[in-house]
Design a protein around this motif. Structure first.
Motif, short mmCIF file in Angstrom:
data_model
loop_
_atom_site.label_atom_id
_atom_site.label_comp_id
_atom_site.label_asym_id
_atom_site.label_seq_id
_atom_site.Cartn_x
_atom_site.Cartn_y
_atom_site.Cartn_z
N TYR A 71 0.83 -1.21 0.00
CA TYR A 71 0.00 0.00 0.00
C TYR A 71 0.87 1.26 0.00
O TYR A 71 0.66 2.18 -0.80
N SER A 72 1.85 1.31 0.89
CA SER A 72 2.72 2.50 0.98
C SER A 72 3.56 2.66 -0.28
O SER A 72 3.81 3.78 -0.74
N PHE A 73 4.03 1.55 -0.83
CA PHE A 73 4.83 1.57 -2.05
C PHE A 73 4.03 2.20 -3.18
O PHE A 73 4.53 3.04 -3.95
N TYR A 74 2.76 1.81 -3.31
CA TYR A 74 1.90 2.35 -4.35
C TYR A 74 1.68 3.84 -4.16
O TYR A 74 1.86 4.65 -5.08
N PHE A 75 1.26 4.23 -2.97
CA PHE A 75 0.81 5.60 -2.77
C PHE A 75 1.97 6.58 -2.65
O PHE A 75 1.76 7.78 -2.83
N ALA A 76 3.16 6.11 -2.36
CA ALA A 76 4.31 7.02 -2.39
C ALA A 76 4.52 7.55 -3.80
O ALA A 76 4.72 8.76 -4.00
N ILE A 77 4.46 6.66 -4.79
CA ILE A 77 4.64 7.09 -6.17
C ILE A 77 3.43 7.86 -6.67
O ILE A 77 3.56 8.89 -7.37
N ILE A 78 2.24 7.40 -6.32
CA ILE A 78 1.03 8.08 -6.79
C ILE A 78 0.98 9.51 -6.27
O ILE A 78 0.60 10.44 -6.99
N ALA A 113 3.31 13.99 1.96
CA ALA A 113 2.61 12.70 2.06
C ALA A 113 3.38 11.60 1.33
O ALA A 113 3.53 10.48 1.84
N ALA A 114 3.89 11.92 0.13
CA ALA A 114 4.69 10.94 -0.62
C ALA A 114 5.94 10.54 0.16
O ALA A 114 6.31 9.36 0.21
N LEU A 115 6.59 11.51 0.80
CA LEU A 115 7.78 11.23 1.60
C LEU A 115 7.44 10.33 2.79
O LEU A 115 8.18 9.38 3.10
N LEU A 116 6.32 10.59 3.45
CA LEU A 116 5.92 9.77 4.59
C LEU A 116 5.59 8.35 4.16
O LEU A 116 5.90 7.39 4.88
N TYR A 117 4.96 8.19 3.00
CA TYR A 117 4.71 6.84 2.49
C TYR A 117 6.02 6.12 2.19
O TYR A 117 6.16 4.92 2.49
N ALA A 118 6.99 6.83 1.61
CA ALA A 118 8.28 6.21 1.33
C ALA A 118 9.00 5.81 2.61
O ALA A 118 9.63 4.74 2.67
N ILE A 119 8.90 6.65 3.65
CA ILE A 119 9.50 6.31 4.94
C ILE A 119 8.85 5.06 5.51
O ILE A 119 9.52 4.19 6.08
N GLU A 120 7.52 4.94 5.33
CA GLU A 120 6.84 3.74 5.86
C GLU A 120 7.28 2.49 5.12
O GLU A 120 7.40 1.42 5.72
N VAL A 121 7.52 2.61 3.82
CA VAL A 121 8.03 1.45 3.06
C VAL A 121 9.34 0.98 3.66
O VAL A 121 9.54 -0.22 3.90
#
Length: 248
Positions: A71-78, A113-121
């Motif tokens: 989920y985080s991988f997808y939404f970081a790029i999106i 938000a994209a950065l936070l998703y990448a950090i979660e990945v």
């Protein structure tokens, strides 16, 4: 760590959505797409937060870490793609002042938000557990190819959000249907694999077989779209004189 990341994702997507709404961008195709992405991120984050706060993840028949990673991988790029599309589509067209400042702030929070998703990945990968973030094999590389395919599809969706580009021609409607079918199949395949369902005996077909079926079907469907979209969008005789569509 997960709690703070979730709160940051909720706040950043909420701010982007709120500022975008204040600009009235929902009346345009690009704005509709950006608003949809921010709203979707906020809604899914809220659901995930409720699941984690209620400790319901242990009752799910899948790997929660795998789901969070996918989920985080997808939404970081999106989110980063949405930030680029929104920034290039709106900031430069607003005159300096409060309106342009709101557009800049919305773009900034979308990047956050994209950065936070990448950090979660990265966090899901390094924390203790049985999460395998990448399988060094051909099927593993194929799964990453499907993810990349879906990111490109998100960019295409942003440019075809104006229905006037294709509703006049059934062949172009078919191309849009192909983009959506391939996107949904790829997302389901990626999430099923991310949730560690490879050995789930309840599935009608094993995941590697589903992966190959989805890949072959997507290639065939995209082949029709690659032929039909330029043929009917840029040819005045076939496309009824509508050469303004996006290039594929």
């Amino acid at each position: 760590m997960g709690f703070f990341l979730r709160v940051g994702q909720l706040l950043s997507t909420c701010v982007s959505f709120s500022l975008g709404a204040s600009l009235g961008i929902w009346e345009e195709g690009m704005g509709n797409w950006c608003m949809f992405i921010w709203c979707l991120c906020f809604a899914l984050n809220l659901i995930i937060s409720v699941v984690e706060l209620c400790w319901l993840q242990s009752r799910l028949p899948c790997s929660w870490d795998g789901f969070l990673h996918a989920y985080s991988f997808y939404f970081a790029i999106i989110c980063i793609v949405t930030s680029l599309i929104f920034g290039t589509s709106y900031i430069q067209f607003f005159s300096p002042g409060p309106t342009q400042n709101r557009a800049i702030t919305a773009t900034t929070f979308s990047c956050v938000a994209a950065l936070l998703y990448a950090i979660e990945v990265a966090w899901v990968c390094v924390r203790p557990g049985d999460m395998v973030c990448f399988v060094p094999s051909f099927p593993g590389a194929l799964r990453r190819h499907i993810a990349l395919e879906n990111y490109v599809a998100c960019v295409i969706f942003a440019f075809i959000s104006n229905t006037d580009l294709y509703l006049h021609q059934p062949a172009l409607v078919w191309c849009v249907a192909v983009y959506w079918i391939c996107f949904i199949l790829g997302a389901v395949n990626f999430l099923v694999n991310g949730c560690d369902c490879d050995n789930d005996k309840k599935l009608p077909l094993p995941v590697p077989c589903l992966l190959w079926v989805q890949t072959v079907l997507s290639v065939l469907l995209y082949a029709t779209a690659v032929i039909l979209w330029p043929l009917y969008q840029f040819n005045e005789k076939l496309g009824e004189g509508s050469p303004s569509g996006p290039a594929i």
